[in-house]
Design an enzyme around this catalytic site. Structure first.
Site, PDB file in Angstrom:
ATOM      1  N   HIS A  54      38.031  36.018  35.761  1.00  0.00           N
ATOM      2  CA  HIS A  54      37.640  36.112  36.962  1.00  0.00           C
ATOM      3  C   HIS A  54      36.530  34.496  37.393  1.00  0.00           C
ATOM      4  CE1 HIS A  54      36.724  39.754  34.669  1.00  0.00           C
ATOM      5  NE2 HIS A  54      38.275  40.223  36.175  1.00  0.00           N
ATOM      6  N   GLU A  57      33.561  34.192  34.951  1.00  0.00           N
ATOM      7  CA  GLU A  57      33.813  34.514  34.060  1.00  0.00           C
ATOM      8  C   GLU A  57      34.083  33.083  33.233  1.00  0.00           C
ATOM      9  OE1 GLU A  57      36.422  38.041  31.231  1.00  0.00           O
ATOM     10  OE2 GLU A  57      37.404  36.219  32.986  1.00  0.00           O
TER      11      GLU A  57
END
Length: 395
Positions: A54, A57
């Site tokens: 992501h 992330e």
């Protein structure tokens, strides 16, 4: 048979998969946080080809331009896995994971939020993350999952306006990518519900229809997930076949799902095994060249000792099904059964010589023997049992 994966199999994992701590709405985490570099190292040892992540992330939401420029996490991920395997999932571009990606402000979505200023900041943020992906990840593509683009009340959202705003956002991203000369495409990930009560672009068919309305449809495809389509009670291999037919299967998320319920994210093959068999058969026969990406979660009942075998099981199950599907197609009895089921006729155009010839052919209507056609069986059951025999290892 050897079911040990290699880089040629192009198996990839999201960092959030093995890194899931078991946190859910009804219980706290059951595993400690994993260092992304450790996840990459262990996945590489298992035979994985690459990782996805992501947008926030590895580089947290709110990082300064200098911090983003360093992009330490993205560098670690790229160096630790065989070259050219990276893919940045810009799921946060749609405000999908509120606690991670944008506290509070994206409660009503991102590209389709009723608040105009929220839509603006989320579009700008998506563009910033595109720059990051192109700079730091080889052969980057971006996945857009609109997890909070939807509604729980019919009065809360004019869906026609929301689709206009969704189109506007994707057109802006496409315009930016084109102006910058980036070699990057977008894969829209459908899902029917969860976390919103009803999500826009809920299925592969919805997403494919939406893409055709965009200003640069060639930049957009789909990233279907096994569990998402099966949550809607749909046949996942059929959806993938339509995406392949349209030339729009840009990526795929593999996992397991048992029927119409919450998004289970089981390891691949652990849900609807027949659907998994036909999916692998389709991908391999179609020559799909993209990564076989696993978006699963090791159950929260397990400790770290089971995380890596669970990931390995995804790859092993795919390879077993690939072997079983190849044996099915090579079986002479299957070849006979396929002919009896007249699959070769389906591959031929109905009006091979055109409209005029069809209308002039009396056997197409005037002399067509309805009773004889009605008496013909299709021989599908025998063909299906042969497939079951191969799937169950009985042939």
């Amino acid at each position: 048979m050897n079911y040990q994966p290699t880089s040629e199999d192009r198996f990839t994992f999201g960092l959030w998969t093995v890194g899931w701590q078991g946190l859910d709405p009804f219980g706290d985490a059951t595993r400690e946080a994993l260092d992304p570099a450790e996840s990459v190292r262990r996945l590489s040892q298992l035979g994985a080809y690459g990782v996805t992540f992501h947008d926030d992330e590895l580089i947290p939401f709110g990082s300064s331009d200098n911090e983003r420029g360093v992009a330490h996490g993205a560098g670690v991920a790229h160096q630790a896995v065989p070259a050219g395997a990276g893919r940045d999932r810009h799921e946060g571009a749609d405000g999908d994971d509120e606690p991670v990606h944008a506290p509070g402000c994206s409660r009503d979505g991102a590209f389709t939020a009723n608040d105009r200023d929220v839509r603006g900041t989320r579009c700008a943020r998506a563009i910033r993350n595109i720059d990051l992906a192109v700079e730091h990840v080889a052969r980057a593509s971006t996945c857009a999952w609109g997890g909070r683009e939807g509604a729980e009340s019919g009065a809360a959202k004019d869906v026609r306006d929301a689709l206009d705003r969704m189109k506007e956002a994707f057109d802006l991203l496409g315009e930016y990518v084109t102006e910058q000369g980036y070699d990057l495409k977008f894969a829209i990930e459908p899902k029917p519900n969860e976390p919103r009560g009803d999500i826009l672009l809920p299925t592969v068919g919805h997403a494919l229809a939406f893409i055709e309305r965009l200003e640069r449809p060639e930049l957009y495809g789909v990233n279907p997930e096994v569990g998402h389509e099966q949550m809607a009670g749909l046949n996942f291999p059929h959806g993938i076949a339509q995406a392949l037919w349209a030339g729009k299967l840009f990526h795929i998320d593999l996992n397991g799902q048992s029927g119409i319920k919450y998004d289970q994210d089981l390891r691949f093959g652990a849900g609807d095994l027949r659907a998994a068999f036909w999916l692998v058969d389709l991908l391999e026969r179609a020559g799909y060249a993209g990564p076989r990406h696993f978006d699963f979660k090791p159950p929260r009942t397990e400790n770290f000792d089971a995380v890596w075998p669970s990931a390995a099981g995804c790859m092993r199950n795919y390879l077993i099904l690939k072997d079983r599907a190849a044996a099915f197609r090579a079986d002479p009895q299957v070849q006979e059964a396929l002919a009896a089921a007249r699959l070769d006729e389906l591959a031929r155009p109905t009006a091979e010589d055109g409209l005029a010839a069809l209308l002039a052919d009396r056997s197409a209507y005037d002399t067509f023997d309805v009773d004889a056609a009605a008496a013909r069986g299709m021989a599908f059951e025998h063909l299906d049992q042969l497939a079951m025999d191969h799937l169950l290892g009985a042939r």
